[in-house]
Design a protein around this motif. Structure first.
Motif, PDB file in Angstrom:
ATOM      1  N   LYS A   3       2.521  -6.655  -9.355  1.00  0.00           N
ATOM      2  CA  LYS A   3       2.914  -6.536  -8.076  1.00  0.00           C
ATOM      3  C   LYS A   3       4.451  -6.777  -7.942  1.00  0.00           C
ATOM      4  O   LYS A   3       5.005  -7.506  -8.602  1.00  0.00           O
ATOM      5  N   GLY A   4       5.091  -5.754  -7.129  1.00  0.00           N
ATOM      6  CA  GLY A   4       6.276  -5.865  -6.998  1.00  0.00           C
ATOM      7  C   GLY A   4       7.249  -4.865  -7.708  1.00  0.00           C
ATOM      8  O   GLY A   4       8.471  -4.784  -7.758  1.00  0.00           O
ATOM      9  N   SER A  60      -4.380  -2.288  -3.364  1.00  0.00           N
ATOM     10  CA  SER A  60      -4.506  -3.554  -4.086  1.00  0.00           C
ATOM     11  C   SER A  60      -3.914  -3.495  -5.070  1.00  0.00           C
ATOM     12  O   SER A  60      -4.033  -2.509  -5.811  1.00  0.00           O
ATOM     13  N   TYR A  61      -3.297  -4.582  -5.801  1.00  0.00           N
ATOM     14  CA  TYR A  61      -2.889  -4.556  -7.248  1.00  0.00           C
ATOM     15  C   TYR A  61      -3.362  -5.681  -7.678  1.00  0.00           C
ATOM     16  O   TYR A  61      -3.480  -6.868  -7.566  1.00  0.00           O
ATOM     17  N   THR A  75       3.976   0.587  -7.718  1.00  0.00           N
ATOM     18  CA  THR A  75       3.414   1.165  -6.263  1.00  0.00           C
ATOM     19  C   THR A  75       2.624   2.502  -6.211  1.00  0.00           C
ATOM     20  O   THR A  75       3.197   3.477  -6.983  1.00  0.00           O
ATOM     21  N   ALA A 110      -3.960  -0.650  -9.887  1.00  0.00           N
ATOM     22  CA  ALA A 110      -3.917  -0.462  -8.452  1.00  0.00           C
ATOM     23  C   ALA A 110      -5.011   0.330  -7.802  1.00  0.00           C
ATOM     24  O   ALA A 110      -5.319   1.382  -8.797  1.00  0.00           O
ATOM     25  N   ASP A 158      -2.272  -8.712 -10.354  1.00  0.00           N
ATOM     26  CA  ASP A 158      -0.963  -9.526 -10.211  1.00  0.00           C
ATOM     27  C   ASP A 158      -0.097  -9.349 -11.069  1.00  0.00           C
ATOM     28  O   ASP A 158       1.230  -9.387 -10.777  1.00  0.00           O
TER      29      ASP A 158
END
Length: 125
Positions: free
Chosen positions: A66-67, A60-61, A70, A51, A63
């Motif tokens: 993601k979720g 930006s992360y 953080t 990230a 894939d």
């Protein structure tokens, strides 16, 4: 010159959480201009981007995270964070924070100049 020191790694079971921190040391103005990122390197694998966070706070992360992961920062404390939730065994790696003065970096190690020493994260099934 910016020095980075990570902390917060450890061992956790799958589904658990960890929060990594990265303290930045150096000229306050230069630190405030840096874009910051988290990278990781698993045994036998290349270092990969996780990230990044820009000076305006946008993120930006990869894939794969993601979720679940953080990235955030506290400019007053000159500290970068990575909140890691719903961890998976595949997240096991040494995690590094990094800084760059490139204005539009890619989430690639070659775009970042300053690196911390890394902190180990181990997720067991």
């Amino acid at each position: 010159q910016v020095q980075l020191v990570e902390s917060g790694g450890g061992s956790v079971q799958a589904g658990g959480s960890l929060r990594l921190s990265c303290a930045a040391f150096g000229d306050t103005i230069i630190v405030s201009m840096c874009l910051m990122g988290w990278f990781r390197q698993a045994p036998g694998k290349e270092r990969e981007g996780v990230a990044l966070i820009r000076t305006d706070g946008s993120t930006s992360y990869a894939d794969s995270v993601k979720g679940r992961l953080t990235i955030s920062k506290d400019n007053a404390k000159k500290t970068l964070y990575l909140q890691m939730d719903t961890l998976e065994p595949g997240d096991t790696a040494i995690y590094y924070c990094a800084a760059t003065l490139i204005r539009t970096p890619r989430l690639l190690p070659t775009d970042f100049r300053n690196w911390g020493q890394g902190t180990q994260v181990t997720v067991s099934s």
